[in-house]
Design an enzyme around this catalytic site. Structure first.
Site, PDB file in Angstrom:
ATOM      1  N   GLY A   1      38.695  38.474  26.316  1.00  0.00           N
ATOM      2  CA  GLY A   1      39.223  38.357  27.679  1.00  0.00           C
ATOM      3  C   GLY A   1      39.242  39.740  28.304  1.00  0.00           C
TER       4      GLY A   1
ATOM      5  N   ALA B   1      40.949  32.882  35.759  1.00  0.00           N
ATOM      6  CA  ALA B   1      41.897  33.508  36.700  1.00  0.00           C
ATOM      7  C   ALA B   1      41.328  33.412  38.105  1.00  0.00           C
ATOM      8  CB  ALA B   1      42.150  34.954  36.305  1.00  0.00           C
TER       9      ALA B   1
ATOM     10  N   GLY C   1      43.780  36.891  41.543  1.00  0.00           N
ATOM     11  CA  GLY C   1      43.296  38.257  41.529  1.00  0.00           C
ATOM     12  C   GLY C   1      44.170  39.236  40.772  1.00  0.00           C
TER      13      GLY C   1
ATOM     14  N   GLU D   1      50.510  36.620  47.395  1.00  0.00           N
ATOM     15  CA  GLU D   1      50.895  35.494  46.530  1.00  0.00           C
ATOM     16  C   GLU D   1      52.410  35.439  46.433  1.00  0.00           C
ATOM     17  OE1 GLU D   1      47.201  34.873  43.500  1.00  0.00           O
ATOM     18  OE2 GLU D   1      48.653  36.373  42.924  1.00  0.00           O
TER      19      GLU D   1
ATOM     20  N   HIS E   1      53.380  27.209  36.191  1.00  0.00           N
ATOM     21  CA  HIS E   1      52.780  27.436  37.506  1.00  0.00           C
ATOM     22  C   HIS E   1      53.133  26.238  38.369  1.00  0.00           C
ATOM     23  CE1 HIS E   1      50.000  28.310  40.693  1.00  0.00           C
ATOM     24  NE2 HIS E   1      49.671  29.448  40.119  1.00  0.00           N
TER      25      HIS E   1
ATOM     26  N   ARG F   1      57.460  32.087  40.970  1.00  0.00           N
ATOM     27  CA  ARG F   1      57.011  30.853  40.295  1.00  0.00           C
ATOM     28  C   ARG F   1      58.132  30.087  39.602  1.00  0.00           C
ATOM     29  NH1 ARG F   1      51.530  33.218  37.536  1.00  0.00           N
ATOM     30  NH2 ARG F   1      50.402  33.268  39.499  1.00  0.00           N
TER      31      ARG F   1
ATOM     32  N   HIS G   1      51.863  27.797  32.106  1.00  0.00           N
ATOM     33  CA  HIS G   1      50.811  28.682  32.603  1.00  0.00           C
ATOM     34  C   HIS G   1      50.702  29.988  31.829  1.00  0.00           C
ATOM     35  CE1 HIS G   1      48.087  30.303  35.559  1.00  0.00           C
ATOM     36  NE2 HIS G   1      48.887  31.310  35.841  1.00  0.00           N
TER      37      HIS G   1
ATOM     38  N   GLU H   1      47.831  39.047  27.292  1.00  0.00           N
ATOM     39  CA  GLU H   1      48.865  38.010  27.267  1.00  0.00           C
ATOM     40  C   GLU H   1      49.543  37.862  25.905  1.00  0.00           C
ATOM     41  OE1 GLU H   1      47.852  34.472  29.429  1.00  0.00           O
ATOM     42  OE2 GLU H   1      49.606  33.406  28.656  1.00  0.00           O
TER      43      GLU H   1
ATOM     44  N   ARG I   1      56.907  36.524  35.096  1.00  0.00           N
ATOM     45  CA  ARG I   1      55.820  37.390  35.560  1.00  0.00           C
ATOM     46  C   ARG I   1      55.543  37.204  37.056  1.00  0.00           C
ATOM     47  NH1 ARG I   1      50.046  36.672  36.226  1.00  0.00           N
ATOM     48  NH2 ARG I   1      50.042  34.634  35.230  1.00  0.00           N
TER      49      ARG I   1
HETATM   50  C1  LIG Z   1      43.902  29.036  35.489  1.00  0.00           C
HETATM   51  C2  LIG Z   1      44.475  30.417  35.367  1.00  0.00           C
HETATM   52  C3  LIG Z   1      44.546  31.250  36.473  1.00  0.00           C
HETATM   53  C4  LIG Z   1      45.070  32.537  36.359  1.00  0.00           C
HETATM   54  N1  LIG Z   1      45.064  33.380  37.442  1.00  0.00           N
HETATM   55  C5  LIG Z   1      45.493  34.660  37.296  1.00  0.00           C
HETATM   56  C6  LIG Z   1      45.382  35.599  38.360  1.00  0.00           C
HETATM   57  O1  LIG Z   1      44.866  35.294  39.421  1.00  0.00           O
HETATM   58  N2  LIG Z   1      45.845  36.865  38.153  1.00  0.00           N
HETATM   59  C7  LIG Z   1      46.422  37.272  36.974  1.00  0.00           C
HETATM   60  O2  LIG Z   1      46.833  38.433  36.853  1.00  0.00           O
HETATM   61  N3  LIG Z   1      46.514  36.394  35.944  1.00  0.00           N
HETATM   62  C8  LIG Z   1      46.062  35.124  36.075  1.00  0.00           C
HETATM   63  N4  LIG Z   1      46.152  34.256  35.012  1.00  0.00           N
HETATM   64  C9  LIG Z   1      46.643  34.752  33.733  1.00  0.00           C
HETATM   65  C10 LIG Z   1      45.557  35.612  33.110  1.00  0.00           C
HETATM   66  O3  LIG Z   1      44.305  35.048  33.370  1.00  0.00           O
HETATM   67  C11 LIG Z   1      45.724  35.778  31.614  1.00  0.00           C
HETATM   68  O4  LIG Z   1      47.032  36.120  31.300  1.00  0.00           O
HETATM   69  C12 LIG Z   1      44.792  36.874  31.107  1.00  0.00           C
HETATM   70  O5  LIG Z   1      43.483  36.592  31.526  1.00  0.00           O
HETATM   71  C13 LIG Z   1      44.858  37.004  29.617  1.00  0.00           C
HETATM   72  O6  LIG Z   1      43.851  37.883  29.219  1.00  0.00           O
HETATM   73  P1  LIG Z   1      43.701  38.259  27.683  1.00  0.00           P
HETATM   74  O7  LIG Z   1      42.548  39.180  27.592  1.00  0.00           O
HETATM   75  O8  LIG Z   1      45.003  38.691  27.159  1.00  0.00           O
HETATM   76  O9  LIG Z   1      43.385  36.856  26.976  1.00  0.00           O
HETATM   77  P2  LIG Z   1      42.242  35.783  27.236  1.00  0.00           P
HETATM   78  O10 LIG Z   1      41.527  36.044  28.485  1.00  0.00           O
HETATM   79  O11 LIG Z   1      42.837  34.448  27.064  1.00  0.00           O
HETATM   80  O12 LIG Z   1      41.235  36.041  26.020  1.00  0.00           O
HETATM   81  C14 LIG Z   1      41.593  35.671  24.711  1.00  0.00           C
HETATM   82  C15 LIG Z   1      40.396  35.822  23.811  1.00  0.00           C
HETATM   83  O13 LIG Z   1      40.806  35.731  22.462  1.00  0.00           O
HETATM   84  C16 LIG Z   1      39.929  34.867  21.753  1.00  0.00           C
HETATM   85  N5  LIG Z   1      40.657  34.298  20.613  1.00  0.00           N
HETATM   86  C17 LIG Z   1      41.807  33.579  20.631  1.00  0.00           C
HETATM   87  N6  LIG Z   1      42.151  33.251  19.379  1.00  0.00           N
HETATM   88  C18 LIG Z   1      41.214  33.770  18.550  1.00  0.00           C
HETATM   89  C19 LIG Z   1      41.006  33.755  17.148  1.00  0.00           C
HETATM   90  N7  LIG Z   1      41.818  33.119  16.288  1.00  0.00           N
HETATM   91  N8  LIG Z   1      39.922  34.398  16.652  1.00  0.00           N
HETATM   92  C20 LIG Z   1      39.037  35.024  17.469  1.00  0.00           C
HETATM   93  N9  LIG Z   1      39.189  35.067  18.812  1.00  0.00           N
HETATM   94  C21 LIG Z   1      40.259  34.446  19.337  1.00  0.00           C
HETATM   95  C22 LIG Z   1      39.521  33.846  22.797  1.00  0.00           C
HETATM   96  O14 LIG Z   1      38.385  33.163  22.381  1.00  0.00           O
HETATM   97  C23 LIG Z   1      39.313  34.757  23.999  1.00  0.00           C
HETATM   98  O15 LIG Z   1      38.063  35.383  23.903  1.00  0.00           O
HETATM   99  C24 LIG Z   1      45.604  32.964  35.115  1.00  0.00           C
HETATM  100  C25 LIG Z   1      45.546  32.125  34.003  1.00  0.00           C
HETATM  101  C26 LIG Z   1      44.980  30.860  34.120  1.00  0.00           C
HETATM  102  C27 LIG Z   1      44.915  29.980  32.908  1.00  0.00           C
END
Ligand SMILES: Cc1cc2nc3c(=O)[nH]c(=O)nc-3n(C[C@H](O)[C@H](O)[C@H](O)COP(=O)(O)OP(=O)(O)OC[C@H]3O[C@@H](n4cnc5c(N)ncnc54)[C@H](O)[C@@H]3O)c2cc1C
Length: 509
Positions: A11, A46, A49, A115, A233, A280, A341, A365, A376
């Site tokens: 991510g 996401a 933004g 927002e 959410h 939220r 969410h 996250e 948040r």
């Molecule tokens: C629909 C939606 C809309 C959103 N909109 C916004 C927004 O506009 N602005 C904002 O700030 N936030 C938003 N959020 C929240 C935000 O998107 C997330 O909190 C953020 O993207 C998390 O990023 P991350 O890199 O921590 O995890 P993620 O993007 O979830 O990435 C996790 C990664 O870990 C990998 N993984 C998980 N478990 C394992 C495992 N056991 N072994 C190997 N790999 C694994 C997954 O495959 C993935 O590649 C939104 C969330 C959602 C669901």
């Protein structure tokens, strides 16, 4: 395999660490693991933004700090809020250098939306698909860097620890295509595995969000914090039976859409003078109360008041989704309901992103930094990941030479000889987990419900654990165990709360 830096997750958190570290330390090798393909993550979905103060005439860091603290309901770490908000413009600039494109107001100025919970327009976005644009740019940059190795379809099972269980030396991973289990040894490991949505039946998160990294950290004895603060959410499309319901971005309310009950009343104003632009936690709770009061399964988002051309330009994906199910936003209200969410807490980290286990970091996250407090603020999540990715890379750089591979790593034992757990058993366990969380750990709860959840989850955990003696180690069995483990932690930490704040609301307090 041995690597200098092992990152779990592709991510925004994992990829920005990979890109930054690979550029900064070109002689070091970096491996990035994902359980599916790199494109699949919460980040990918996401919409709204990234919150960044860019317009210093209209807005200020102080305003963003104040909004974050208000949203966090007195539970944020002020130093962290200050640091993240003030570093946002630098981190955004870097993301743009890596190729991410954001909507512009003029040739030189970015377009800023608003927002819920934000007092000013400060949301930098790429239409309503900001996350996928960020992932596109980061993946493209990462793939060009020769010192990054992608390990797709590698499911992280457990952390490798030294015999004192104080230092981390990588992970055990299951290669899902070949079914083999291998140690991935690393001088530094980062958990960036994202959220926990699938612990709850009704969530905006994709199916990867099973809390694996947090469960792994808990098994290793790492500290977690603020797991009680589960964010809902308020405006998720009401589509019963759909496993990942579609999110209607907060920015639609920011643009002026109203929430109405079936009678057309803007009931949110009775709960909070900010109405639809309240945070939220408040909007979700008041929708929940309204649904309970009226006995209805959902309420509505009225976007008929908005300029259609603005909607077309700013929210093309949402428009397309609505049209695909026969909703004409010019005359129809969009049926909505709150859904799980985001997890405000996670693996506890310090200002460098370090966990309580040496050589183990957490970012995004799955981590708890103290930025979000009890709730948040919208669009602060992607920002937090960018800022902490930077801190982690700097810190790893300072300590890279000192970290050596331990000879005494205790390796967990797995079984690949037995048959796979039948799918039906895992489905029943998952559905039971969803029922427990829905009935006893919802938006509004009681202490008695939490105690019931504790008992039911312990029983469920024992049932799932017993399967590991009977069946082979698979990702799907591990996901179920991980989800139950994290659910237990959420409930235990919920019971520890002595007051209601942010997204935690216990009727008995
Ligand atoms: C629909 C939606 C809309 C959103 N909109 C916004 C927004 O506009 N602005 C904002 O700030 N936030 C938003 N959020 C929240 C935000 O998107 C997330 O909190 C953020 O993207 C998390 O990023 P991350 O890199 O921590 O995890 P993620 O993007 O979830 O990435 C996790 C990664 O870990 C990998 N993984 C998980 N478990 C394992 C495992 N056991 N072994 C190997 N790999 C694994 C997954 O495959 C993935 O590649 C939104 C969330 C959602 C669901």
């Amino acid at each position: 395999m041995k690597t200098d830096l092992l990152i779990l997750g592709t991510g925004i958190a994992g990829l920005s660490i990979a890109v930054k570290a690979a550029e900064k330390y070109p002689k070091r090798n970096i491996a990035i693991v994902t359980k599916l393909i790199p494109e699949e993550s919460n980040t990918q979905y996401a919409q709204g933004g990234i919150a960044v103060v860019l317009d210093k005439l209209e807005d200020s860091f102080q305003n963003h700090i104040k909004d974050t603290l208000i949203s966090g309901d007195g539970h944020c770490r002020k130093k962290v809020v200050n640091h993240v908000v003030r570093n946002a413009p630098k981190r955004l600039k870097e993301l743009i250098r890596w190729g991410a494109q954001f909507d512009k107001k003029t040739d030189t100025l970015l377009a800023l939306e608003r927002e819920g919970g934000h007092s000013h327009n400060r949301i930098v976005h790429h239409k309503d698909i900001t996350g996928s644009e960020v992932i596109r740019a980061l993946l493209h940059t990462a793939r060009e860097l020769p010192n990054i190795t992608f390990l797709d379809h590698h499911f992280a099972l457990d952390l490798l620890l030294d015999s004192s269980r104080k230092k981390c030396f990588g992970i055990m991973a299951l290669h899902q295509l070949s079914g083999t289990i291998i140690p991935l040894k690393a001088k530094n490991t980062v958990i960036a595995t994202g959220g926990v949505g699938h612990i709850f039946g009704h969530t905006s998160n994709p199916s990867i969000a099973t809390g694996d990294g947090i469960a792994m950290a808990l098994r290793a004895g790492a500290r977690t914090r603020d797991m009680a603060f589960v964010q809902y959410h308020p405006t998720v499309l009401y589509q019963p039976g759909v496993s990942m319901p579609f999110l209607i971005s907060e920015a639609v309310r920011g643009a002026g859409a109203h929430i109405r009950n079936a009678a057309g009343e803007r009931f949110v104003l009775q709960y909070d003078p900010r109405g639809e632009l309240a945070t939220r936690d408040i909007v979700s709770r008041c929708i929940y109360e309204e649904m309970k009061r009226t006995g209805k399964s959902h309420v509505f988002l009225d976007a008929t008041l908005l300029s259609y051309s603005h909607f077309q330009n700013t929210f093309p994906t949402i428009l397309k989704k609505c049209e695909s199910i026969g909703i004409d936003i010019r005359k129809d209200w969009i049926p909505i309901v709150p859904a799980q969410h985001y997890l405000c807490g996670g693996i506890s980290v310090d200002k460098n992103g370090q966990t309580s286990i040496q050589q183990l970091y957490a970012c995004g996250e799955s981590s708890y930094t103290g930025l979000h407090g009890a709730n948040r603020l919208a669009s602060n999540s992607l920002l937090e990941a960018l800022v902490y990715a930077h801190e982690i890379v700097l810190h790893i750089g300072k300590h890279l030479r000192k970290n050596i591979f331990s000879k005494k790593i205790s390796t967990p034992i797995y079984d690949l000889t037995k048959p796979e757990t039948p799918k039906e058993i895992l489905t029943i366990l998952t559905q039971t987990l969803h029922n427990v969380m829905q009935h006893y750990r919802g938006i509004v709860l009681t202490s008695e419900e939490l105690r019931t959840a504790t008992e039911l989850l312990e029983k469920l955990y024992q049932e799932a654990k017993a399967l590991t003696y009977q069946y082979r180690t698979t990702a799907s069995l591990y996901e179920v165990i991980n989800m139950i483990t994290v659910a237990q932690e959420i409930v235990v930490q919920s019971l520890d709360q002595n007051k209601n704040r942010g997204c935690y609301y216990n009727k008995d307090l």
